[in-house]
Design a protein around this motif. Structure first.
Motif, mmCIF file in Angstrom:
data_model
loop_
_atom_site.group_PDB
_atom_site.id
_atom_site.type_symbol
_atom_site.label_atom_id
_atom_site.label_comp_id
_atom_site.label_asym_id
_atom_site.label_seq_id
_atom_site.Cartn_x
_atom_site.Cartn_y
_atom_site.Cartn_z
ATOM 1 N N ALA A 293 55.772 49.187 29.752
ATOM 2 C CA ALA A 293 55.154 48.727 31.066
ATOM 3 C C ALA A 293 53.820 49.529 30.975
ATOM 4 O O ALA A 293 53.860 50.521 30.931
ATOM 5 N N VAL A 294 52.591 49.123 31.459
ATOM 6 C CA VAL A 294 51.573 49.533 31.747
ATOM 7 C C VAL A 294 51.001 49.233 33.189
ATOM 8 O O VAL A 294 51.359 48.138 33.737
ATOM 9 N N GLY A 295 50.401 50.273 34.023
ATOM 10 C CA GLY A 295 49.955 49.893 35.286
ATOM 11 C C GLY A 295 48.557 50.329 35.677
ATOM 12 O O GLY A 295 47.861 51.386 35.090
ATOM 13 N N PHE A 296 47.976 49.599 36.701
ATOM 14 C CA PHE A 296 46.775 50.043 37.094
ATOM 15 C C PHE A 296 46.706 50.142 38.594
ATOM 16 O O PHE A 296 47.348 49.192 39.373
ATOM 17 N N GLU A 297 45.857 50.813 39.232
ATOM 18 C CA GLU A 297 45.481 50.945 40.566
ATOM 19 C C GLU A 297 44.232 49.931 41.018
ATOM 20 O O GLU A 297 43.181 50.389 40.390
ATOM 21 N N ILE A 298 44.478 49.167 41.873
ATOM 22 C CA ILE A 298 43.453 47.961 42.220
ATOM 23 C C ILE A 298 42.967 48.282 43.669
ATOM 24 O O ILE A 298 43.711 48.137 44.433
ATOM 25 N N GLU A 299 41.579 48.546 43.908
ATOM 26 C CA GLU A 299 40.892 48.652 45.238
ATOM 27 C C GLU A 299 40.360 47.526 45.629
ATOM 28 O O GLU A 299 39.576 46.660 45.042
ATOM 29 N N ALA A 300 40.954 46.808 46.920
ATOM 30 C CA ALA A 300 40.513 45.568 47.415
ATOM 31 C C ALA A 300 39.321 46.165 48.258
ATOM 32 O O ALA A 300 39.371 46.249 49.422
ATOM 33 N N ARG A 301 38.387 45.530 47.729
ATOM 34 C CA ARG A 301 36.840 46.142 48.252
ATOM 35 C C ARG A 301 36.002 44.997 48.822
ATOM 36 O O ARG A 301 35.402 45.173 49.695
ATOM 37 N N GLN A 302 36.477 43.902 48.316
ATOM 38 C CA GLN A 302 35.745 42.743 48.802
ATOM 39 C C GLN A 302 36.430 41.566 49.550
ATOM 40 O O GLN A 302 37.528 41.295 49.124
ATOM 41 N N LEU A 303 35.995 41.070 50.592
ATOM 42 C CA LEU A 303 36.511 39.934 51.063
ATOM 43 C C LEU A 303 35.954 38.583 50.416
ATOM 44 O O LEU A 303 34.903 38.595 50.026
ATOM 45 N N PRO A 304 36.761 37.333 50.450
ATOM 46 C CA PRO A 304 38.148 37.232 50.904
ATOM 47 C C PRO A 304 39.352 37.552 49.620
ATOM 48 O O PRO A 304 40.275 37.010 49.778
ATOM 49 N N GLY A 305 38.784 38.281 48.557
ATOM 50 C CA GLY A 305 39.760 38.562 47.456
ATOM 51 C C GLY A 305 39.039 38.879 46.200
ATOM 52 O O GLY A 305 37.687 38.837 46.155
ATOM 53 N N VAL A 306 39.817 39.394 45.401
ATOM 54 C CA VAL A 306 39.436 40.101 44.180
ATOM 55 C C VAL A 306 40.058 39.296 42.841
ATOM 56 O O VAL A 306 41.320 38.802 43.323
ATOM 57 N N SER A 307 39.619 39.221 41.753
ATOM 58 C CA SER A 307 40.230 38.690 40.853
ATOM 59 C C SER A 307 39.972 39.418 39.559
ATOM 60 O O SER A 307 39.100 40.080 39.363
ATOM 61 N N GLY A 308 40.754 39.128 38.297
ATOM 62 C CA GLY A 308 40.606 39.739 37.087
ATOM 63 C C GLY A 308 41.405 39.464 35.837
ATOM 64 O O GLY A 308 42.130 38.416 36.059
ATOM 65 N N GLU A 309 41.321 40.458 35.076
ATOM 66 C CA GLU A 309 41.944 39.873 33.761
ATOM 67 C C GLU A 309 42.548 41.235 32.930
ATOM 68 O O GLU A 309 41.912 42.002 33.101
ATOM 69 N N LEU A 310 43.422 40.988 32.156
ATOM 70 C CA LEU A 310 44.064 42.144 31.515
ATOM 71 C C LEU A 310 43.882 41.766 30.108
ATOM 72 O O LEU A 310 44.199 40.465 29.612
ATOM 73 N N ARG A 311 43.235 42.476 29.091
ATOM 74 C CA ARG A 311 43.327 42.226 27.763
ATOM 75 C C ARG A 311 43.761 43.334 26.949
ATOM 76 O O ARG A 311 43.698 44.327 27.390
ATOM 77 N N LEU A 312 44.086 42.874 25.833
ATOM 78 C CA LEU A 312 44.562 43.784 24.751
ATOM 79 C C LEU A 312 43.351 44.287 23.750
ATOM 80 O O LEU A 312 42.616 43.198 23.423
ATOM 81 N N SER A 313 43.418 45.403 23.306
ATOM 82 C CA SER A 313 42.301 45.825 22.701
ATOM 83 C C SER A 313 42.177 45.362 21.321
ATOM 84 O O SER A 313 41.194 45.481 20.631
ATOM 85 N N GLN A 314 43.326 44.904 20.654
ATOM 86 C CA GLN A 314 43.361 44.524 19.352
ATOM 87 C C GLN A 314 43.805 42.928 19.455
ATOM 88 O O GLN A 314 44.565 42.525 20.143
ATOM 89 N N THR A 315 43.456 42.407 18.272
ATOM 90 C CA THR A 315 43.508 40.894 18.086
ATOM 91 C C THR A 315 44.859 40.862 16.976
ATOM 92 O O THR A 315 45.170 41.864 16.204
ATOM 93 N N ASP A 316 45.700 39.729 17.075
ATOM 94 C CA ASP A 316 46.931 39.716 16.373
ATOM 95 C C ASP A 316 46.979 38.187 15.914
ATOM 96 O O ASP A 316 46.315 37.460 16.380
ATOM 97 N N PRO A 317 48.237 37.857 14.953
ATOM 98 C CA PRO A 317 47.959 36.384 14.823
ATOM 99 C C PRO A 317 48.421 35.404 15.654
ATOM 100 O O PRO A 317 48.110 34.171 15.430
ATOM 101 N N LEU A 318 48.909 36.087 17.110
ATOM 102 C CA LEU A 318 49.117 35.060 18.108
ATOM 103 C C LEU A 318 48.183 35.288 19.373
ATOM 104 O O LEU A 318 48.512 36.512 20.071
ATOM 105 N N PRO A 319 46.954 34.657 19.416
ATOM 106 C CA PRO A 319 46.209 35.135 20.765
ATOM 107 C C PRO A 319 46.630 34.434 21.947
ATOM 108 O O PRO A 319 45.924 35.147 22.933
#
Length: 818
Positions: free
Chosen positions: A393-419
């Motif tokens: 498991a990996v974790g991040f702290e997200i700060e809710a700075r803007q209304l009405p919401g925030v969004s984002g994406e998690l990415r892996l630093s390497q590519t592999d045979p199954l993207p």
């Protein structure tokens, strides 16, 4: 029985070759001058009898060897059946052989101990061998061979179709189109490999065959087509999908299609007697998959297995196009601590990363946040450690700075045979601090609870999650409660009907109400006025809201604690995520209220010990819900909660669970129904939904409705919902593929046996092996290997018999014999 090369059977005349050779090459008698002619003549007569019998046994073995060679080369096939000996047949055969061996060696040992003459012993030994051999053979035929042939004959007595290589086939081609099939190996995805195999097998079907293609789990009618070119085009157009793929359902659809088509075929022969009607097709189902376990529904009753058991004449062939040792890393489950937070709050995002196969380079999970313009900005990264289990498991702290919401994406630093599992999206609803109304007889009664949910330092810095107001019981009966996310009625002595009615309306419209009974009963106090009047909590108005009616306040023995029994409740799940359940086991309860639960109420937690009465009850009313806590929330004389940090956690989580805002979802999985709650309005409203492919879709909501149902998500990614009247009023929805998308763990044969049934399917990796299995299904089971094995056994037996015979002959004719 059929023969792949019937012409070779003419070579059976060669079985006469040993007879001819035996007659032509037999030894001629040699005259020898020797005294004692009477003794020699008697011995000659006796030896001739024994030699003649042995010659016939040896001759028979040699003839059988030649016959078996001819039969094996002709490659006979048997109708499909279970030709293996059953356990009972093995045991009976072994018992007969054991008894025969004991009888033979026992009699022989007894004669030898009796001092019998050698020539008499040899004669009796020959006769005993014949009797024991014939008796053993008779018993094996009677007790093993006869039951065996009856069992096998019962399986092949009524074949579903005549066996012939050119009989047309009705085939269903099932193709696994899950995102896992995008795994690339040797320049091809697994889906491309599956389509190639399916196309080749389609071209091998006999003339006049029909086929159908199914590449979805949706219930669609399957139509068999005799135009195999059109079926080939359909196979070529198969593409991967983000819809959840369950192979059980696909096989179920194929089974129903085969059954319906066979019934139509038999109905076309209505002019014939029912006994004379036959299916004109061999029924086959081909499944092309990587055999990942996540594509199967494992466990429980399998209707598919029971249907396959009674569907005679249907063969299921599974083609494994997966990689033996895959290498992949990808995201599994994504979890936000909360999906709705107050502006300025921090929330923890956790993701499971699954790793399969060796990987020398370090792997990082990257956090990308979308700014106000929608541009992704890298906000952090965390290294993914290697573990023995393959999951971390990996974790991040997200700060809710803007209304009405925030969004984002998690990415892996390497590519592999199954993207497909290398990214994951998330969305977080951000709102102003939720408004909470505390109702009590005095502000001092709620002061500790108020400081717990809205500490003064956080209020001053603007980072408090809640904006808290206080009202007396009398004023709350006339207050506008609709402006509050949650209302807390704490230790009110005698709430009147006006307050209960106002609270009932508030909850009906979706509000969350927490009622805390944390004072002693007025019936037990000296003045009879301080404390809670239980009668005020038993009125009709009160019972229209409360999950239970109050009975009496009691002092309980030391060691009484709270047991959070409803483990599937969202509040209990959140407490478990904090590791709080074990802590509650050490927090004693000194006083509590006993209650009579409402029929519609649910007990979320109860007390341990003899007083196993409810501690926390829940009741849903309209679009809202009510909690009733039967012990104090802030009085150390009632319990140990205020002495623990768990007091703050419990207070916060109860408000979150009850809050209308906290109940809104922003994160979904493919296949789940999408819906959002909006404020009620007197007039119809228009909305726009922008999909991940930037296509904008208009939506409408009727007047008075507050729940907007969205179309099913066709692709994963971020969806943006905006109001036509107010562009600033928007929400983000994150849709991800299932956590098992990148799980390439193979299903075991034992698990497949549970789903399909043993001996009702076969698994192959190439068409050459499949072709041999098809010969079994269409022509019957080839017994070439069995005949070669029997041939080797008889050949060895012939050699052993000849060696033994000639040694005996040399011993009997040597000068020292006798």
């Amino acid at each position: 029985m059929n023969w792949l090369h019937p012409g070779i059977l003419t070579a059976l005349v060669l079985v006469l070759a040993p007879v001819a050779l035996h007659l032509l090459l037999r030894a001629r008698p040699k005259p020898l001058a020797f005294p004692a002619l009477r003794l020699i003549q008697a011995r000659k007569t006796m030896n001739r009898r024994r030699m003649r019998l042995r010659h016939w046994w040896l001759l028979l073995l040699r003839m059988l060897v030649v016959a078996l060679i001819v039969l094996a080369v002709a490659r006979p096939t048997l109708p499909p059946a279970n030709y293996a000996l059953s356990r009972r047949e093995w045991l009976v055969g072994a018992a007969i052989l054991a008894v025969a061996a004991i009888a033979y060696w026992g009699m022989l040992s007894m004669w030898r101990r009796g001092g019998m003459a050698r020539h008499r012993l040899l004669t009796r030994q020959t006769n005993l061998r014949t009797v024991v051999g014939l008796g053993t053979l008779a018993l094996l035929l009677l007790l093993v061979a006869w039951p065996y042939q009856r069992r096998v004959a019962a399986e092949i007595s009524s074949p579903a179709t005549p066996q012939a290589a050119n009989i047309p086939v009705a085939a269903v081609f099932l193709v696994d189109v899950s995102r896992r099939m995008e795994y690339r190996h040797e320049g091809k995805t697994r889906l491309e490999a599956a389509i190639k195999l399916a196309s080749e097998q389609l071209g091998r079907l006999p003339q006049g065959s029909r086929a159908a293609v199914l590449a979805t789990t949706r219930r669609v009618p399957l139509v068999f087509s005799s135009d195999l070119t059109a079926v080939l085009d359909q196979l070529s157009s198969v593409a991967p999908t983000d819809e959840p793929v369950v192979l059980n359902d696909m096989l179920q659809t194929a089974l129903e299609a085969q059954r319906d088509d066979r019934e139509r075929t038999l109905e076309e022969q209505a002019s014939l007697p029912e006994a004379a009607r036959q299916d004109r097709f061999v029924r086959e189902v081909y499944l092309f998959t990587d055999l990942s376990r996540s594509a199967w529904r494992i466990g429980g009753e399998s209707p598919l297995r029971s249907q396959l058991e009674v569907f005679e004449g249907l063969s299921v062939y599974v083609l494994d196009v997966g990689v033996e040792r895959p290498v992949n890393a990808g995201f599994g489950a994504i979890r936000l601590e909360r999906e709705n937070v107050a502006v300025g709050s921090r929330v923890r995002l956790e993701a499971t990363v699954r790793r399969e196969g060796p990987s020398a380079a370090p792997l990082f999970a990257e956090l990308w946040m979308n700014d106000a313009s929608g541009t992704p900005v890298k906000a952090g990264q965390s290294e993914v450690p290697s573990t023995d289990s393959g999951q971390t498991a990996v974790g991040f702290e997200i700060e809710a700075r803007q209304l009405p919401g925030v969004s984002g994406e998690l990415r892996l630093s390497q590519t592999d045979p199954l993207p497909a599992d290398n990214t994951a999206v998330f969305a977080l609803g951000v709102h102003p601090p939720a408004r909470v109304l505390l109702i009590g007889d005095s502000a001092s009664d709620v002061s500790l609870f108020r400081r717990a949910i809205a500490p003064q330092e956080l209020v001053k810095s603007g980072r408090a999650r809640y904006q808290v107001d206080f009202s007396t019981v009398a004023a709350a009966g006339r207050a506008n409660l609709g402006q509050y996310a949650t209302v807390v009625l704490m230790n009110a002595a005698s709430p009147g009907s006006a307050l209960w009615e106002n609270l009932a309306t508030y909850v009906e419209n979706g509000g969350g109400l927490l009622v805390v009974a944390g004072k002693t009963s007025q019936l037990t106090t000296q003045d009879g006025t301080s404390g809670i009047d239980p009668l005020a909590y038993r009125t009709a108005a009160a019972l229209s809201v409360l999950p239970a009616s109050l009975k009496a306040s009691l002092k309980v023995p030391a060691g009484t604690t709270i047991d959070w029994m409803a483990t599937d409740h969202p509040l209990v799940r959140n407490l478990e995520a904090y590791g709080a359940l074990a802590i509650f086991a050490g927090l004693d309860i000194a006083r509590l209220w006993t209650v009579s639960p409402h029929p519609e109420a649910r007990v979320v937690a109860s007390y341990t010990g003899n007083e196993s009465s409810p501690a926390l009850l829940e009741r849903s009313i309209g679009r809202g819900r009510v909690f009733l806590l039967t012990t104090a929330l802030g009085d150390p004389s009632w319990n140990d909660l205020p002495r623990s940090w768990m007091y703050v956690v419990l207070s916060d989580l109860m408000l979150q669970t009850l809050s209308r805002t906290a109940q809104e979802r922003h994160n979904f999985l493919m296949g789940e129904a999408l819906a959002v709650d909006v404020a009620s309005a007197a007039a119809p409203r228009e909305f726009f939904l922008r999909r991940p492919d930037f296509v904008q879709q208009p939506l409408s909501l009727s007047a008075g409705e507050t729940r907007l149902k969205l179309p099913s998500a066709a692709t994963p990614g971020l969806y943006e919902l905006t109001s036509a009247e107010d562009a600033a009023a928007r929400q983000w929805l994150a849709v991800n593929r299932g956590p098992e998308t990148g799980n390439l763990t193979k299903v075991t044969s034992t698990e497949l046996d549970e789903v399909l049934g043993p001996d009702r399917y076969s698994i192959d990796r190439d068409l050459a092996v499949l072709e041999r299995r098809l010969n079994v299904g269409r022509l019957g089971q080839e017994v070439y290997g069995l005949l070669v094995t029997v041939l080797a056994m008889f050949f060895l037996l012939e050699q052993a018999t000849a060696t033994w015979f000639y040694r005996q002959e040399e011993a009997n004719t040597s000068p020292t014999a006798g």
